[in-house]
Motif scaffolding. Structure first.
Motif, short mmCIF file in Angstrom:
data_model
loop_
_atom_site.label_atom_id
_atom_site.label_comp_id
_atom_site.label_asym_id
_atom_site.label_seq_id
_atom_site.Cartn_x
_atom_site.Cartn_y
_atom_site.Cartn_z
N LYS A 70 0.83 -1.21 0.00
CA LYS A 70 0.00 0.00 0.00
C LYS A 70 0.87 1.26 0.00
O LYS A 70 0.57 2.23 -0.70
N PHE A 71 1.95 1.25 0.77
CA PHE A 71 2.85 2.41 0.77
C PHE A 71 3.42 2.63 -0.62
O PHE A 71 3.46 3.77 -1.10
N VAL A 72 3.83 1.58 -1.29
CA VAL A 72 4.38 1.70 -2.63
C VAL A 72 3.29 2.17 -3.61
O VAL A 72 3.52 3.08 -4.40
N THR A 73 2.12 1.56 -3.53
CA THR A 73 1.01 1.92 -4.42
C THR A 73 0.65 3.40 -4.30
O THR A 73 0.41 4.06 -5.30
N TYR A 74 0.64 3.90 -3.07
CA TYR A 74 0.27 5.30 -2.84
C TYR A 74 1.48 6.23 -2.82
O TYR A 74 1.40 7.35 -2.33
N GLN A 75 2.58 5.75 -3.38
CA GLN A 75 3.80 6.54 -3.56
C GLN A 75 4.24 7.25 -2.28
O GLN A 75 4.58 8.43 -2.28
#
Length: 120
Positions: A70-75
């Motif tokens: 999720k952290f990666v997805t939401y940059q």
């Protein structure tokens, strides 16, 4: 929860501190990202490992992978500060090592190292 924005080489970083667990599932991680971004406008976070539910560090739960995705997805870049030598799982050590080779998620031993990793 306390949010302090640190300016380092023109890159704002949010240092999030808390006396309680902030991340215990995917939804709480999303809430944290949204709250920090709303309050500070920052997408780079430093968080103590004590603010993350202990199940996160047991890879069999799949919680770490789901949350960090999720952290990666939401940059949103994340540096987790802690003493990770207390964990004996080879899989977790490998996971930490691979994360640290990337550019989004870091497991570090100090705030200074977290700032350095998130400044790029």
């Amino acid at each position: 929860m306390n949010i302090q924005v640190i300016q380092h080489t023109s890159v704002p970083i949010a240092r999030v501190t808390s006396n309680s667990i902030l991340i215990f599932d995917v939804d709480s991680a999303l809430d944290l990202m949204a709250s920090v971004h709303y309050q500070s406008g920052v997408r780079r976070l430093i968080l103590d490992s004590s603010a993350i539910d202990e199940r996160f560090f047991d890879l069999k739960t799949r919680l770490a992978g789901d949350i960090l995705q999720k952290f990666v997805t939401y940059q949103t870049k994340l540096a987790i500060i802690g003493d990770f030598s207390v964990y004996t799982s080879k899989s977790l050590r490998d996971f930490i090592r691979e994360s640290n080779r990337g550019s989004d998620i870091f497991f570090v031993g100090s705030e200074e190292e977290a700032i350095a990793r998130l400044s790029f």
